[in-house]
Scaffold this motif. Structure first.
Motif, PDB file in Angstrom:
ATOM      1  N   ALA A  21      26.284  25.470 -14.792  1.00 36.61           N
ATOM      2  CA  ALA A  21      26.201  26.546 -13.555  1.00 36.61           C
ATOM      3  C   ALA A  21      26.503  27.519 -13.294  1.00 36.61           C
ATOM      4  O   ALA A  21      26.461  27.724 -12.199  1.00 36.61           O
ATOM      5  N   TYR A  22      26.216  28.515 -14.364  1.00 38.95           N
ATOM      6  CA  TYR A  22      25.998  29.900 -13.361  1.00 38.95           C
ATOM      7  C   TYR A  22      24.206  29.379 -13.375  1.00 38.95           C
ATOM      8  O   TYR A  22      24.864  30.716 -12.028  1.00 38.95           O
ATOM      9  N   PHE A  23      23.510  29.673 -13.452  1.00 43.64           N
ATOM     10  CA  PHE A  23      22.534  29.843 -13.144  1.00 43.64           C
ATOM     11  C   PHE A  23      22.005  28.873 -12.456  1.00 43.64           C
ATOM     12  O   PHE A  23      21.069  29.303 -11.341  1.00 43.64           O
ATOM     13  N   SER A  24      22.323  27.859 -11.501  1.00 45.85           N
ATOM     14  CA  SER A  24      22.413  27.483 -10.269  1.00 45.85           C
ATOM     15  C   SER A  24      22.790  27.878  -9.421  1.00 45.85           C
ATOM     16  O   SER A  24      22.198  27.910  -7.777  1.00 45.85           O
ATOM     17  N   CYS A  25      24.089  28.992  -9.408  1.00 45.99           N
ATOM     18  CA  CYS A  25      24.575  29.687  -8.558  1.00 45.99           C
ATOM     19  C   CYS A  25      23.452  30.701  -8.474  1.00 45.99           C
ATOM     20  O   CYS A  25      23.715  31.424  -6.984  1.00 45.99           O
ATOM     21  N   THR A  32      23.210  20.235 -11.440  1.00 48.44           N
ATOM     22  CA  THR A  32      23.931  20.448 -11.704  1.00 48.44           C
ATOM     23  C   THR A  32      24.757  19.988 -12.371  1.00 48.44           C
ATOM     24  O   THR A  32      26.061  20.140 -12.811  1.00 48.44           O
ATOM     25  N   SER A  33      24.959  19.385 -10.678  1.00 47.96           N
ATOM     26  CA  SER A  33      26.157  17.931 -10.003  1.00 47.96           C
ATOM     27  C   SER A  33      26.341  17.382 -11.361  1.00 47.96           C
ATOM     28  O   SER A  33      27.278  16.360 -11.410  1.00 47.96           O
ATOM     29  N   ALA A  34      24.328  16.756 -11.638  1.00 45.88           N
ATOM     30  CA  ALA A  34      24.732  15.394 -12.698  1.00 45.88           C
ATOM     31  C   ALA A  34      25.166  16.472 -13.854  1.00 45.88           C
ATOM     32  O   ALA A  34      26.270  14.844 -14.858  1.00 45.88           O
ATOM     33  N   THR A 112      29.910  27.112  -0.791  1.00 45.88           N
ATOM     34  CA  THR A 112      29.901  26.559  -2.699  1.00 45.88           C
ATOM     35  C   THR A 112      29.784  25.467  -2.786  1.00 45.88           C
ATOM     36  O   THR A 112      29.694  23.935  -3.514  1.00 45.88           O
ATOM     37  N   TRP A 113      30.534  24.426  -1.851  1.00 45.59           N
ATOM     38  CA  TRP A 113      30.317  22.281  -1.941  1.00 45.59           C
ATOM     39  C   TRP A 113      30.203  22.041  -0.894  1.00 45.59           C
ATOM     40  O   TRP A 113      29.603  20.627  -1.295  1.00 45.59           O
ATOM     41  N   ALA A 114      30.319  22.164   0.276  1.00 43.95           N
ATOM     42  CA  ALA A 114      29.942  20.911   1.154  1.00 43.95           C
ATOM     43  C   ALA A 114      28.046  21.636   1.408  1.00 43.95           C
ATOM     44  O   ALA A 114      27.047  20.951   1.864  1.00 43.95           O
ATOM     45  N   VAL A 115      27.784  22.401   1.254  1.00 46.61           N
ATOM     46  CA  VAL A 115      26.288  22.896   2.068  1.00 46.61           C
ATOM     47  C   VAL A 115      25.552  23.537   0.702  1.00 46.61           C
ATOM     48  O   VAL A 115      24.983  24.422   0.799  1.00 46.61           O
ATOM     49  N   ALA A 116      26.344  23.154  -0.674  1.00 44.49           N
ATOM     50  CA  ALA A 116      25.686  23.697  -1.978  1.00 44.49           C
ATOM     51  C   ALA A 116      24.093  24.133  -1.992  1.00 44.49           C
ATOM     52  O   ALA A 116      23.602  25.106  -2.894  1.00 44.49           O
ATOM     53  N   PRO A 117      23.274  23.283  -1.915  1.00 46.22           N
ATOM     54  CA  PRO A 117      21.648  24.279  -1.777  1.00 46.22           C
ATOM     55  C   PRO A 117      21.667  25.509  -1.263  1.00 46.22           C
ATOM     56  O   PRO A 117      20.928  25.957  -1.708  1.00 46.22           O
ATOM     57  N   GLU A 144      34.493  26.762  -5.049  1.00 49.62           N
ATOM     58  CA  GLU A 144      34.673  26.400  -5.962  1.00 49.62           C
ATOM     59  C   GLU A 144      35.402  25.359  -7.038  1.00 49.62           C
ATOM     60  O   GLU A 144      34.767  24.729  -7.903  1.00 49.62           O
ATOM     61  N   ALA A 145      36.619  25.738  -7.056  1.00 48.26           N
ATOM     62  CA  ALA A 145      37.442  24.963  -7.107  1.00 48.26           C
ATOM     63  C   ALA A 145      37.328  23.715  -6.668  1.00 48.26           C
ATOM     64  O   ALA A 145      37.181  22.287  -7.367  1.00 48.26           O
ATOM     65  N   ILE A 146      37.017  23.160  -5.306  1.00 46.99           N
ATOM     66  CA  ILE A 146      36.387  21.828  -4.660  1.00 46.99           C
ATOM     67  C   ILE A 146      35.338  21.421  -5.622  1.00 46.99           C
ATOM     68  O   ILE A 146      35.738  20.272  -5.323  1.00 46.99           O
ATOM     69  N   TRP A 147      34.320  21.899  -5.947  1.00 47.31           N
ATOM     70  CA  TRP A 147      32.984  21.562  -5.888  1.00 47.31           C
ATOM     71  C   TRP A 147      33.423  21.466  -7.461  1.00 47.31           C
ATOM     72  O   TRP A 147      32.700  19.815  -7.650  1.00 47.31           O
ATOM     73  N   VAL A 148      34.120  22.170  -8.627  1.00 46.09           N
ATOM     74  CA  VAL A 148      34.081  21.704  -9.652  1.00 46.09           C
ATOM     75  C   VAL A 148      34.732  20.805 -10.194  1.00 46.09           C
ATOM     76  O   VAL A 148      34.445  19.652 -10.907  1.00 46.09           O
ATOM     77  N   SER A 149      36.242  20.376  -9.418  1.00 49.22           N
ATOM     78  CA  SER A 149      36.865  19.632  -9.595  1.00 49.22           C
ATOM     79  C   SER A 149      37.013  18.214  -9.579  1.00 49.22           C
ATOM     80  O   SER A 149      36.631  16.758  -9.951  1.00 49.22           O
TER      81      SER A 149
END
Length: 196
Positions: A21-25, A32-34, A112-117, A144-149
């Protein structure tokens, strides 16, 4: 490659989730999604604790975003020069700069979540542009709360079909990104039409 990261999560648990999670940011190409899906699946199996998986992924993603933001503050022009040798990354950074310039906090939230790349590049661009740390942090934390959860919960619920889910979400992520880009372009065209 996804299976490799699943095995890492099985062996190292929360440490791999945190590092991923840290390094993907910071624009390090890690799936990280996987990894978060795997964390959710291992929580469903009782090998990890769900709230710990969510907390570690969330805090690590926020820390990565803050690091990227600060790196942008310290060396935005240096980063631009360094990326000249890497055209694909330079194009992503240019898109992020454009998004931050036009949309500000909206770009931070959706990246952070919809266009994560585009997310890591938006972090750098927001810092380089002098975007305020408090609004960046608030919008980043919400996104990030949306993406992670979402990813951890999907891994938890669909633990028995994790490979199929990872493939589906990879395809879905591309579709979601295209839809968001189309909506943003549509809004921009409408605003441009009203000005004329």
């Amino acid at each position: 490659m996804t299976e490799f990261f699943f095995e890492l999560v099985a062996s190292w648990g929360l440490v791999i989730i945190a590092l991923s999670a840290y390094f993907s940011c910071l624009a390090v190409p890690v799936p990280t999604s996987a990894v978060m899906l795997a964390g959710g699946a291992f929580a469903a199996a009782g090998d990890l604790v769900l709230w710990q998986v969510i907390s570690v992924a969330y805090v690590s993603a926020l820390a990565g975003d803050q690091t990227g933001f600060q790196l942008g503050r310290w060396g935005g022009s240096w980063l631009t020069k360094r990326l000249e040798a890497k055209p694909k990354r330079a194009a992503l950074y240019a898109r992020a700069q454009d998004a931050v310039g036009k949309w500000g906090g909206v770009a931070v939230f959706f990246s952070t979540w919809a266009v994560a790349p585009l997310g890591p590049w938006v972090n750098f661009a927001a810092g380089a542009a002098g975007y305020g740390r408090l609004p960046f942090t608030i919008l980043d934390a919400l996104g990030e709360a949306i993406w992670v959860s979402a990813y951890v919960a999907l891994g938890f619920v669909f633990a028995s079909n994790l490979d199929a889910l990872a493939t589906l979400l990879a395809d879905w992520g591309g579709l979601l990104t295209a839809v968001v880009v189309a909506i943003v372009a549509g809004i921009a065209l409408i605003k441009l039409g009203k000005k004329q």
